[in-house]
Design a protein around this motif. Sequence first.
Motif, mmCIF file in Angstrom:
data_model
loop_
_atom_site.group_PDB
_atom_site.id
_atom_site.type_symbol
_atom_site.label_atom_id
_atom_site.label_comp_id
_atom_site.label_asym_id
_atom_site.label_seq_id
_atom_site.Cartn_x
_atom_site.Cartn_y
_atom_site.Cartn_z
ATOM 1 N N ALA A 247 0.768 -1.226 0.058
ATOM 2 C CA ALA A 247 0.088 0.007 0.188
ATOM 3 C C ALA A 247 0.889 1.304 -0.094
ATOM 4 C CB ALA A 247 -0.866 0.106 0.994
ATOM 5 N N ASN A 248 2.095 1.255 0.069
ATOM 6 C CA ASN A 248 2.976 2.168 0.463
ATOM 7 C C ASN A 248 3.816 2.729 -1.103
ATOM 8 O OD1 ASN A 248 2.684 3.006 3.295
ATOM 9 N ND2 ASN A 248 4.144 1.073 3.643
ATOM 10 N N THR A 249 3.235 1.696 -2.248
ATOM 11 C CA THR A 249 4.015 2.125 -3.353
ATOM 12 C C THR A 249 2.651 2.223 -4.206
ATOM 13 O OG1 THR A 249 5.960 0.952 -2.933
ATOM 14 C CG2 THR A 249 5.392 1.252 -5.263
ATOM 15 N N LEU A 250 2.592 2.988 -5.084
ATOM 16 C CA LEU A 250 1.429 3.483 -6.310
ATOM 17 C C LEU A 250 1.902 2.906 -7.492
ATOM 18 C CD1 LEU A 250 -1.322 4.420 -7.287
ATOM 19 C CD2 LEU A 250 -0.187 6.449 -7.538
ATOM 20 N N GLY A 251 1.546 1.916 -8.243
ATOM 21 C CA GLY A 251 1.946 1.373 -9.580
ATOM 22 C C GLY A 251 0.812 1.713 -10.449
ATOM 23 N N LEU A 252 1.462 2.290 -11.630
ATOM 24 C CA LEU A 252 0.653 2.628 -12.861
ATOM 25 C C LEU A 252 1.273 1.803 -13.879
ATOM 26 C CD1 LEU A 252 0.614 6.408 -12.417
ATOM 27 C CD2 LEU A 252 -1.356 4.711 -11.748
ATOM 28 N N MET A 253 0.806 1.324 -14.814
ATOM 29 C CA MET A 253 1.062 0.609 -16.047
ATOM 30 C C MET A 253 0.602 0.577 -17.178
ATOM 31 S SD MET A 253 2.547 -3.422 -16.160
ATOM 32 C CE MET A 253 1.087 -4.374 -16.771
ATOM 33 N N PHE A 254 1.199 0.605 -18.273
ATOM 34 C CA PHE A 254 0.467 0.833 -19.635
ATOM 35 C C PHE A 254 1.200 -0.260 -20.543
ATOM 36 C CE2 PHE A 254 0.939 4.595 -17.353
ATOM 37 C CZ PHE A 254 -0.207 5.453 -17.241
ATOM 38 N N ALA A 255 0.116 -0.693 -21.433
ATOM 39 C CA ALA A 255 0.751 -1.710 -22.490
ATOM 40 C C ALA A 255 0.282 -1.129 -23.883
ATOM 41 C CB ALA A 255 -0.046 -2.911 -22.394
ATOM 42 N N LEU A 256 1.498 -0.697 -24.625
ATOM 43 C CA LEU A 256 1.219 0.111 -25.592
ATOM 44 C C LEU A 256 1.546 -0.584 -26.971
ATOM 45 C CD1 LEU A 256 3.714 3.087 -24.451
ATOM 46 C CD2 LEU A 256 0.946 2.768 -24.168
ATOM 47 N N ARG A 287 6.609 15.980 -4.052
ATOM 48 C CA ARG A 287 7.443 15.960 -2.833
ATOM 49 C C ARG A 287 6.958 17.082 -1.902
ATOM 50 N NH1 ARG A 287 12.991 14.716 -5.125
ATOM 51 N NH2 ARG A 287 13.088 12.647 -4.875
ATOM 52 N N LYS A 288 6.966 18.310 -2.594
ATOM 53 C CA LYS A 288 6.392 19.470 -1.654
ATOM 54 C C LYS A 288 5.111 19.291 -1.034
ATOM 55 C CE LYS A 288 9.686 22.721 -3.668
ATOM 56 N NZ LYS A 288 9.813 24.019 -4.601
ATOM 57 N N LYS A 289 4.150 18.566 -1.696
ATOM 58 C CA LYS A 289 3.066 18.113 -1.114
ATOM 59 C C LYS A 289 2.993 17.000 0.169
ATOM 60 C CE LYS A 289 -0.801 19.870 -3.189
ATOM 61 N NZ LYS A 289 -1.985 20.396 -2.683
ATOM 62 N N GLY A 290 4.413 16.590 0.224
ATOM 63 C CA GLY A 290 4.549 15.692 1.267
ATOM 64 C C GLY A 290 3.936 14.194 1.005
ATOM 65 N N TRP A 291 3.957 14.056 -0.402
ATOM 66 C CA TRP A 291 3.127 12.664 -0.912
ATOM 67 C C TRP A 291 4.141 11.550 -1.378
ATOM 68 C CZ3 TRP A 291 -1.258 15.117 -4.451
ATOM 69 C CH2 TRP A 291 -2.194 15.697 -3.601
ATOM 70 N N ILE A 292 5.320 11.970 -1.681
ATOM 71 C CA ILE A 292 6.058 10.815 -2.401
ATOM 72 C C ILE A 292 7.543 10.923 -1.969
ATOM 73 C CG2 ILE A 292 4.620 10.872 -4.379
ATOM 74 C CD1 ILE A 292 7.324 11.975 -5.973
ATOM 75 N N LYS A 293 8.054 9.793 -1.967
ATOM 76 C CA LYS A 293 9.721 9.653 -1.671
ATOM 77 C C LYS A 293 10.605 9.726 -2.975
ATOM 78 C CE LYS A 293 8.823 6.944 2.549
ATOM 79 N NZ LYS A 293 9.006 5.559 3.257
ATOM 80 N N THR A 294 9.990 8.800 -3.914
ATOM 81 C CA THR A 294 10.621 8.340 -5.185
ATOM 82 C C THR A 294 9.600 8.337 -6.254
ATOM 83 O OG1 THR A 294 10.985 6.252 -4.633
ATOM 84 C CG2 THR A 294 12.789 7.639 -4.042
ATOM 85 N N ALA A 323 -3.277 8.275 -2.414
ATOM 86 C CA ALA A 323 -2.771 7.780 -3.352
ATOM 87 C C ALA A 323 -3.515 8.192 -4.798
ATOM 88 C CB ALA A 323 -2.696 6.120 -3.224
ATOM 89 N N SER A 324 -4.910 8.308 -4.603
ATOM 90 C CA SER A 324 -5.640 8.572 -5.918
ATOM 91 C C SER A 324 -5.344 10.027 -6.059
ATOM 92 C CB SER A 324 -7.138 8.571 -5.544
ATOM 93 O OG SER A 324 -7.595 9.552 -4.497
ATOM 94 N N GLN A 325 -5.271 10.966 -5.364
ATOM 95 C CA GLN A 325 -4.664 12.324 -5.626
ATOM 96 C C GLN A 325 -3.391 12.495 -6.356
ATOM 97 O OE1 GLN A 325 -7.402 13.821 -5.635
ATOM 98 N NE2 GLN A 325 -7.173 15.406 -4.025
ATOM 99 N N LEU A 402 -3.338 -0.964 -13.672
ATOM 100 C CA LEU A 402 -3.192 -1.494 -12.206
ATOM 101 C C LEU A 402 -4.205 -0.536 -11.498
ATOM 102 C CD1 LEU A 402 0.968 -1.372 -12.196
ATOM 103 C CD2 LEU A 402 -0.776 -3.107 -12.441
ATOM 104 N N PRO A 403 -4.637 -1.278 -10.383
ATOM 105 C CA PRO A 403 -5.868 -0.482 -9.728
ATOM 106 C C PRO A 403 -5.078 0.650 -8.548
ATOM 107 C CG PRO A 403 -5.073 -2.742 -8.594
ATOM 108 C CD PRO A 403 -4.371 -2.612 -10.125
ATOM 109 N N ILE A 404 -5.907 1.826 -8.653
ATOM 110 C CA ILE A 404 -5.611 2.847 -7.915
ATOM 111 C C ILE A 404 -6.757 3.038 -6.629
ATOM 112 C CG2 ILE A 404 -5.396 5.511 -7.846
ATOM 113 C CD1 ILE A 404 -4.562 5.084 -10.832
#
Length: 820
Positions: A247-256, A287-294, A323-325, A402-404
Amino acid sequence: MNNPSATSLESFRLPNGLTVILAHVPRLKRTSAAIRIAAGSHDVDRAWPGLAHFLEHLLFLGTDTYPADEGLMPYVQRHAGQVNASTGDRLTDFFFEVPPVALEGGLIRLCDMLAHPHFALEGQRREREVIHAEFIAWSRDIRTHRLAWMMHPLSRHHPARAFHAGNRYSLLVPNTRFQTALKAFHARFYQAGQMTLALVGPQPLDELRQLAVLHGSQFNTGEHVQQTPPPALLPAETVKPIPLPDANTLGLMFALESLPAESSEAIDCLSHWMHAEHDGGLIDRLRKKGWIKTLKLETLYRFEQQAVLAVEIALTEAGAKEASQVARAFFDWLAFLKRQPDWTELQEEYTRLAQQARAISGALALSRSLLEHGLTSPGLSDAGVIALQHLLSQLRPEHNLLPIPDAPEHNAEPVLDWRLPPLNPFLTPALTKVGKTPVSLPALVSSQALSPDHGEGALYICWRFPEPVAYQPALIRTLNHALRVITDQARQAGVDVSLSTLGQHWQLRITGLSNPIPAVLDALIPLLHTPGHDVWRAFSQPPPAPNSMPIRQLMSRFDDLVAEPPYTAADQAGQSVEGPALLASLWSTAQWHGLAIGFSDATLDQLRHCMLNLPGTTTPPTSTLESRAGHWWHTVTGHSAEHAVLLACPAPAHDIHQEAAWRFIGHVVQPRFYQRMRVELQLGYAVFSSIRQVAGRSTLVFGIQSPSVTTAGILGHLEEFLALLPSEAAALTQEQFTQQQRALADQFLASALDSRHLSEALWSAHLGGYSLTYLDDLREAILALQPDDIQHALQALRSAYHGWTCLANHVSTETHWLTL
């Protein structure tokens, strides 16, 4: 500076079908050869998963002409070079880098091992066990599990979903059908029509061409084999998602699908701007939103018109709730890019940066780039801009596989002020302002070991503190966060910036093209004094959990723990500490000294004026490192069931003759250690030995990670190996001894060292209290060695007279090790 435009490129095809690419690059000190085979794991019959990877391993086991102990790997190691190979989905690469005098010997061996491999069953059985050990580590890795989750939505008929690593059960060595398939795969794809050879170095094109023709002609003649087109990436029906692994990693994936021909350069360009650290960019705003590390964009699959792109975003605790934001912000940034009415400026800036990167690349990186891109000029072409627009139109929320997590109803969509990246200020840096009065800084030693005309330089600064530094890892992490924008821009302009620790010392390295370095230093200094308010979040947050292989975790702590293990602070968050006040207090007591290599008098004057503003006060360089006899143990905790060990055996401090003996031992031992531990004993696939410089001392390092042998067992094998060294050294004939001496001494010729290795050697010597004539002194000491000197050094090494430090991911069970 040597003009990058002096580079000469050439491409042609040999009568046997081999494609050859040559690059004459006068600025280089080393040379590289790389061969690409247009075949990989996805070209193997599905009955034999892992066969392509297995073949890659087998090719290093020796031939009739060059047995294993005379093959490519030991040859390159003897010349202090680099060698490796990789098996991809549709490509397999073999590559090495050595001094120019060693190119032909390496190329002969590379071509011979690819054209005439041994398929002896006993060698296959041993190498299968190595691959099985690699498979076990791979199957336990968190990243592997996450990758399987990400690829789950793809069609099960597509090879990207299949297993290709190979293990004891898929590589049926005694099976006749397997042997037939193995040899047929080699015959079908390891022939000239399926191969490309790239040679890069300072040699004239005529010399490179002669080598390519002479040794490339030994491959069997053939035509290019059209690889089987893959099926569609997506299944006809939507695949039911499997539970989110983290839950601490958001994944997005695209098959092109149906990507244009220039999509590779479009993907590279998008990746560059997505990872850029500029104010108003994607990473900066999140980062400035305090949402992500990398945040990382990765191409998981690429062949012909297909690609699978994945974005992995490591979330903070606050980001995990939003995460949705985060996902909405990501797609909003993509839409912002797509709305740009004119890509001309971004296209020109990216092309400048790509050309700059090629202009400063080393031989190995250049040879691999030529395999990937051929003679195409780096950057983003007009067709690439069109491909990028096509790509952006595909990267939309409805195409994410991937689910969000659902957004809480009370959250409005983020409104973020996106900004395009500015022009890089260090590509054409303004002169740093200097006063009229020359500055004298005795704490800054200057060396002309690199000619200012070469255009590359190195600046090293070391701070010492009178007392152990509390919360040191958290402070360094915070400062690196503060420097990241400057570091990113400097890297793009050909300058590498690194702030790190060495025991209780702090080190700043600024290396690369010399012209921008004063401007880079000038931009860094204010941030060292006063990091921005927003970066102190890194100070108060817990350190990131290790997620790499155990041996890599040990290597990340190696310099600190070997340099000054009793005083190295544990990594902990400064949640109850006033970080800015702590940093200011430290700087008020800090003392620094430095070394500048390869700068003109005018540039040195600029640097000295900048350094008047460095935090701390100046101090003459001194070396205080002393030997510490005995056996010292440090446990670096991790989460892996595998056992990993690093054994560090330092040479005596301040003794050039003993250092020469230590280096001779390391030079002779390296190929034998690999052969014994990896090939004969099959302890694991992560096996190496080398000489590393730690705080000015040459240190012999042995590393092993094993899925089946315990820490105590690994140490037992190490001690048995060391016990045999005196007899093996005594068995060297005088001729062999002299050959090893000369080969080792030649590695320290200034003409044989590229700018980075030369600068690092001089900085290490400076830290060790040696003079700037260190390289000449070391060569003289190596050539003066006698066999008795090696025996005495081996006796001191085996007795831990100068100290052994063992780093391991498990606790010691033996009483003679003292825990640090």
